[in-house]
Enzyme design. Sequence first.
Site, short mmCIF file in Angstrom:
data_model
loop_
_atom_site.label_atom_id
_atom_site.label_comp_id
_atom_site.label_asym_id
_atom_site.label_seq_id
_atom_site.Cartn_x
_atom_site.Cartn_y
_atom_site.Cartn_z
N ARG A 169 0.66 -1.61 -0.44
CA ARG A 169 -0.15 -0.37 0.20
C ARG A 169 0.51 1.09 0.40
NH1 ARG A 169 -5.31 1.41 2.37
NH2 ARG A 169 -5.87 3.97 1.39
N ALA B 89 -14.05 3.12 1.01
CA ALA B 89 -13.36 4.45 1.78
C ALA B 89 -12.93 3.50 2.99
CB ALA B 89 -14.00 5.56 1.75
N ASP B 90 -11.34 3.09 3.50
CA ASP B 90 -10.57 2.50 4.48
C ASP B 90 -10.24 3.85 5.17
OD1 ASP B 90 -7.85 0.23 3.52
OD2 ASP B 90 -8.49 2.87 3.19
N SER B 91 -10.00 3.62 6.63
CA SER B 91 -9.20 4.66 7.29
C SER B 91 -8.58 5.82 6.40
CB SER B 91 -8.97 4.16 8.48
OG SER B 91 -8.30 3.02 8.64
#
Lengths: 327, 138
Positions: A169, B89-91
Site C-alpha cells: 500500500r 473507503a478505509d481509514s
Amino acid sequence: MLPSNLVARRLVPFALPSLPSAPLPSPREAHLWCVKPDELKDASLLQEYMKILSPCEKENVLSVKGEVLQKCALLSRVLVRTTLARCLWIEGLSSGCLFHARLDTDYRINPRSFKFKKNRFGKPEVEWQHNDVSFLPSLQFNVSHTSSLIACGITVNDPIGIDVEEKQRRPNADVLSLASRYFSPPEVQYLKSLVDSDSQKIEFIKLWTLKEAYVKALGRGFSGAPFRKFTIRFETRGDLVSEKLKTGEFRIAVEPVSDHETLTANWQFALAEITGSHFAAICMGIDENDTGKEHDLLKLKVWKTLPYMEDECLSDSEAVIKISGLS
Amino acid sequence: MATLSAAFASWKPAASFINQTKGLTYPAKVASIGTSRLNFPSSRSSRLHIRCAAKPEIVNKVLEIVKRQLALSNETSLAPESKFSEIGADSLDTVEIVMCLEEEFSISIDEDNSQNINTIQDAADLIDQLVQQKTEVA
C-alpha cells in the site's frame, strides 16, 4: 445479489460440513483467522454463507454497493461467527441444559446463534446470552479488512484491536505530509530519520496499522484516541541494550493517552507479516494483575481459512514473519 | 441523529440550535453488523443539526476527489448520498481524502469535531460551511 462472475457448479443441494474446532487462545495470546476474498468463487458456498448471518446482517450486506464489497462484507460476518464458534464447544452437558438450543449435535456452538451488540462507543462485542456466562470463556474479538484479506483476531478476556494492511500500500499523498497532519511529533521525526522514501512509506504503513490497532483495542472510536495524541515507539528491551539487536527483540510501546481509563490495562503490541503480502498489527490490553513479567512478549497463532472448506495453520511457517513484540 | 419532525417539535430560536461540531468520520476497519466499513458512532451524535445543502460545484469537487482517491473509473456511479462506509473507503483513504479536501478548499477540518459525516453530501455541506465561515471572517 449473486456476483455475476460466480458459477453455481453444484447440481445437488449444498450443505455445509461441520466446522472444525480450534483451541482457545492462551493468556497473552491472540489467534488470527484470515480469509482471502478472492478464494471465494463458489456461488453455492456464498448462498450458504448468507444463511449464517442474522436478518439484520443480511440486510446490511445487501445494502453495500458493488459485488466485490458485498462479498467482503459477507465474508467479514462469516469470519467473525465461525471464528468464535470454533473455540466453543462443551462436553457432557446434561439434557436439561437450556444451552442445548444453541448447539449442533456434537455440542458445538452454532455460528448462527451468536448475537452482537455495540459498546457505548460503537465497538462490536458478543452479546452473551444469559446461560452462556457460566459456561463460556469471555472471547474478545476484532476484525479488520483490506480488499485482499479479512482478518479476525480473538483472545480470552483481553481487549483486542487489530489492523491489517497490504504491504504494498502506497498512499497517494506524501507520507511525511500525512504524518505531519495526523501523527505525533516523535513519530514524524522517526519517519524523517529514515534515509530512503520507500522505507518511509513502509514504516508509515506499519505505524498506521499499529495506531489503528490501538484505537480499536481501546474501543472508543477514532475521536476517543486521536492519532496525534499518542506515540507508538519501537523500543529496545532493557536487558539487551548492549548487544546488537535483531528485529524481533524490539518491543512496541505506546505513550498512554492521558485518561485514567486507559491506565487500567497494559497495552501491548505485536506486528507480523502475513503470507508475504500484509502487515498485521495486534494490540491487546493485558490485565495489570497478570502474573507474567512486564516485558513478556505476546504470542500469536495464525490460520488462513475458507470457512467450512479449508483451514490452514500458518504459524511457525514462512507465511508468518514476526516483526516485533512477539515471542 | 434526530429527525426533522423532532427538530420542529422542540424548536428554539437562533444559532444555538445549529450544531457547529461537524466533521468527517474516520471509519476504522471494523466490521460491525453487516457493513464492511463502519464508523464508531459518537456518543455525542444525538445533537440536532440543520444544514443547508452545499453548492453543486462543491459536491462535484468532493465526488471528484473521492473517485480519484479510491481509483474509481469515471463510469462508476457515485451519488452524493453514498456513504463512505459503503464505497470501500478505509481509514487511510478517508484521511487522504480529508487532506485533499483541506488543500483544495484551503480549510482546516478539525478531527476533534469529526463525528457526523457519513456521506459525500455531508462532507460537501461541511466544506461549504467552513468556506463561508472563512469568507465571513476575512
